[in-house]
Enzyme design. Sequence first.
Site, mmCIF file in Angstrom:
data_model
loop_
_atom_site.group_PDB
_atom_site.id
_atom_site.type_symbol
_atom_site.label_atom_id
_atom_site.label_comp_id
_atom_site.label_asym_id
_atom_site.label_seq_id
_atom_site.Cartn_x
_atom_site.Cartn_y
_atom_site.Cartn_z
ATOM 1 N N LYS A 1 1.372 -1.066 -0.219
ATOM 2 C CA LYS A 1 0.566 -0.060 0.125
ATOM 3 C C LYS A 1 0.892 1.098 -0.121
ATOM 4 O O LYS A 1 0.129 2.008 -0.169
ATOM 5 C CB LYS A 1 -0.983 0.273 1.385
ATOM 6 N N TYR A 30 -12.052 -14.590 3.106
ATOM 7 C CA TYR A 30 -11.089 -14.015 2.948
ATOM 8 C C TYR A 30 -10.621 -14.256 5.110
ATOM 9 O O TYR A 30 -11.442 -13.819 5.751
ATOM 10 C CB TYR A 30 -11.695 -12.692 2.748
ATOM 11 N N TYR A 49 -2.660 -12.600 2.203
ATOM 12 C CA TYR A 49 -2.825 -12.568 1.236
ATOM 13 C C TYR A 49 -1.632 -13.050 0.578
ATOM 14 O O TYR A 49 -1.305 -13.887 -0.053
ATOM 15 C CB TYR A 49 -2.622 -10.833 1.124
#
Length: 338
Positions: A52, A266, A292
């Site tokens: 990010k 998730y 992830y």
Amino acid sequence: MTIATIADFPRERLAHLPTPLEPLRALSNHLGGPQIYVKRDDCTGLATGGNKTRKLEFLVADALRQGADTLITAGAVQSNHARQTAAAAARFGLRCELVLARSVPWRDPGYETLGNVLYDRLLGARLHFVAGDVDRAEAMRRLAERLRDSGARPYVIPVGGSCPLGALGYVECAAELLAQTDAQGLSPDALVLASGSGGTQAGLVVGCQARGAAFPVIGVCDETPWEAVAGAVRPIADGVADLLGAVADIDWGRVEFLDSYAGPAYGVPTAETVAAISLVARLEGLLLDPVYSGKAMAGLIGLVRQGRFREGQTVLFLHTGGSAALDAYPSAFVNLEP
Ligand SMILES: *Cc1c(COP(=O)(O)O)cnc(C)c1O
């Protein structure tokens, strides 16, 4: 496509760049398939780093240009994006308000206090825990309104920093990566990464194709179905191509989505996720994450074992960070043998 105008966008430096591109020799030998190289975007340097940070360079610059004094963003409780946003806000003397959705069915006692949440607090962010099914964009809009009413100047960063402006960071990353493969004499056959809110894969697709790279960009989805991730990636890629004034003729035949390693939900690691994380830790001394990059590596290992890639080929793996979340998942690893 052309990327002549990327330097025209305001940008604030936050990341340690270029991040290294390193061979994973022991892992490659162990799997007996292609040579695997890791692009270390876990080393972007901002409060334990991650993907990010590159997006935030453009988003924070935009916020400052608009005179904002507060950054608002949202994510799951253990959001790496939220933590990197909190760090970026701190760096620029901005306040930070985080909407953290209790969307992940994970019950470790430290899930809401350790890992990214601990860092969010250390970095001075104000945390707003909300139910898992709350509309995050709407929650951020309402929070921004409230803050505006009290005299603040909030800037809302979308979930994952995934919008065309944020994805510019990964157009740049593609250029950086291709310069490194050139310099190292590599000719990649694929790029594999974890894909979720879509900005990372979208930027890489545009950046790689703009530079004539022909290999597929394979997004290993953080949740099912893959159509949800593809539906996020496509408009952002079109948007970033548009921002750059590029002729938007993206070849979607060279973009793949793999959702068979996402598991039931998730944020919930599977047995394959845990196996991939421990294998890479033990062979390479490299920490992945349970949400992830562990799933993405499980996907890459699966593709190699299925014969998708063979000896003599070269596969790039983008490490998007996230190991800060490991501390919130001790029960996933408690039964590992030494
Ligand atoms: C956010 C995140 C991703 C996914 O990136 P998107 O741009 O949201 O698709 C992958 N890995 C880690 C560690 C992340 O924090």
